[in-house]
Design a protein around this motif. Structure first.
Motif, mmCIF file in Angstrom:
data_model
loop_
_atom_site.group_PDB
_atom_site.id
_atom_site.type_symbol
_atom_site.label_atom_id
_atom_site.label_comp_id
_atom_site.label_asym_id
_atom_site.label_seq_id
_atom_site.Cartn_x
_atom_site.Cartn_y
_atom_site.Cartn_z
ATOM 1 N N UNK A 110 24.698 56.647 -26.898
ATOM 2 C CA UNK A 110 25.207 57.905 -27.437
ATOM 3 C C UNK A 110 26.723 57.894 -27.522
ATOM 4 N N UNK A 111 27.383 57.343 -26.525
ATOM 5 C CA UNK A 111 28.839 57.261 -26.555
ATOM 6 C C UNK A 111 29.311 56.361 -27.700
ATOM 7 N N UNK A 112 28.611 55.258 -27.941
ATOM 8 C CA UNK A 112 28.983 54.377 -29.041
ATOM 9 C C UNK A 112 28.878 55.096 -30.382
ATOM 10 N N UNK A 113 27.838 55.893 -30.534
ATOM 11 C CA UNK A 113 27.599 56.554 -31.817
ATOM 12 C C UNK A 113 28.465 57.786 -32.020
ATOM 13 N N UNK A 114 29.171 58.218 -30.994
ATOM 14 C CA UNK A 114 29.913 59.481 -31.085
ATOM 15 C C UNK A 114 31.257 59.360 -31.789
ATOM 16 N N UNK A 115 31.777 58.138 -31.916
ATOM 17 C CA UNK A 115 33.112 57.982 -32.501
ATOM 18 C C UNK A 115 33.234 56.598 -33.129
ATOM 19 N N UNK A 116 33.691 56.567 -34.363
ATOM 20 C CA UNK A 116 33.812 55.299 -35.089
ATOM 21 C C UNK A 116 35.143 54.629 -34.791
ATOM 22 N N UNK A 117 35.125 53.297 -34.754
ATOM 23 C CA UNK A 117 36.333 52.475 -34.596
ATOM 24 C C UNK A 117 37.197 52.970 -33.436
ATOM 25 N N UNK A 118 36.564 53.267 -32.298
ATOM 26 C CA UNK A 118 37.266 53.869 -31.165
ATOM 27 C C UNK A 118 37.615 52.886 -30.066
ATOM 28 N N UNK A 119 36.892 51.768 -29.972
ATOM 29 C CA UNK A 119 36.973 50.906 -28.794
ATOM 30 C C UNK A 119 37.510 49.520 -29.138
ATOM 31 N N UNK A 120 38.349 49.016 -28.258
ATOM 32 C CA UNK A 120 38.785 47.625 -28.383
ATOM 33 C C UNK A 120 37.716 46.671 -27.873
ATOM 34 N N UNK A 121 36.898 47.130 -26.928
ATOM 35 C CA UNK A 121 35.827 46.292 -26.398
ATOM 36 C C UNK A 121 34.714 47.172 -25.856
ATOM 37 N N UNK A 138 31.439 51.207 -33.782
ATOM 38 C CA UNK A 138 32.252 51.846 -32.745
ATOM 39 C C UNK A 138 33.481 51.035 -32.367
ATOM 40 N N UNK A 139 33.526 49.765 -32.772
ATOM 41 C CA UNK A 139 34.639 48.885 -32.410
ATOM 42 C C UNK A 139 35.761 48.948 -33.437
#
Length: 233
Positions: free
Chosen positions: A128-139, A171-172
């Motif tokens: 759910x956290x991955x799907x909540x925000x696009x292009x948000x995480x470096x890893x 998400x990455x």
């Protein structure tokens, strides 16, 4: 020999199975039936999950890291040791009791890492956290269940499906890293990673230094070509 003592139990997220926290002296074990999911003496492959990832994002300013699965904190502690003061780490843990054990009977194992100002613990589904925000995480680091073939919670399998991998890639940030821990190899999972558009390296690591079982860490880099079309989770 010091006998094992059972300290607590907790239901798996689907309510169908029971996790057991056990202690023998200073050693801790988390069991699912007769299967040992993790042991406080065996940290090598979980630490490698973090170190292999952090090597590939070194030099990024204010990196944001998402870790799926708290476990015994080995991946989190290794990431904190590698990352600078400007990093931010969110740990998603689906079983509240695991967080309680980390702050309670296993506090010495965690060594205060949950109180590091760079860390936020969320009692929620990493998917759910991955799907909540696009292009948000470096890893994104996944140490969820036993790897692509879960035994604790069958819903975890969706994370490792093509749809789940597409969600992780979305998400990455560009060039971001998806790192996945597994008890053993899985050629089908390697193919799905490539199908989702990742550049993939499969690394075999020991459970404890130069000894112990060989585990697998996939290091997948978010490439540039479009991810394969797939239904949403």
């Amino acid at each position: 020999m010091i006998p094992w003592v059972q300290l607590d139990t907790a239901k798996t997220p689907d309510g169908g199975q029971e996790l057991r926290l056990k202690r023998r002296g200073a050693e801790f074990s988390i069991m699912l039936g007769s299967n040992e999911l993790m042991n406080s003496r065996l940290s090598g492959s979980e630490e490698a999950l973090a170190s292999l990832t952090c090597q590939r994002i070194a030099g990024r300013s204010q990196p944001k890291i998402l870790i799926g699965g708290l476990g015994m904190g080995f991946t989190l502690r290794a990431a904190l040791a590698e990352l600078g003061a400007d990093a931010g780490i969110v740990v998603a843990e689906l079983v509240p009791a695991v967080v309680a054990w980390a702050r309670g009977p296993m506090a010495a194992v965690f060594g205060g890492c949950l109180d590091d100002p760079r860390v936020i613990v969320r009692e929620s589904d990493v998917g759910q956290l991955m799907r909540s925000e696009a292009a948000a995480w470096d890893a994104i680091l996944l140490d969820v269940d036993n790897g692509p073939e879960g035994i604790v919670h069958k819903a975890n399998d969706a994370l490792y499906s093509l749809a789940g991998l597409n969600s992780a890639r979305a998400a990455l940030k560009p060039g971001g890293v998806l790192a996945v821990w597994s008890q053993g190899p899985d050629s089908g999972f390697t193919r799905r990673l490539k199908q989702a558009g990742f550049a993939v390296e499969e690394v075999k690591v020991r459970a404890n230094g130069k000894r112990g079982a060989r585990h697998v860490v996939w290091v997948a880099i978010n490439g540039l070509r479009p991810a394969a079309a797939s239904a949403k989770l």
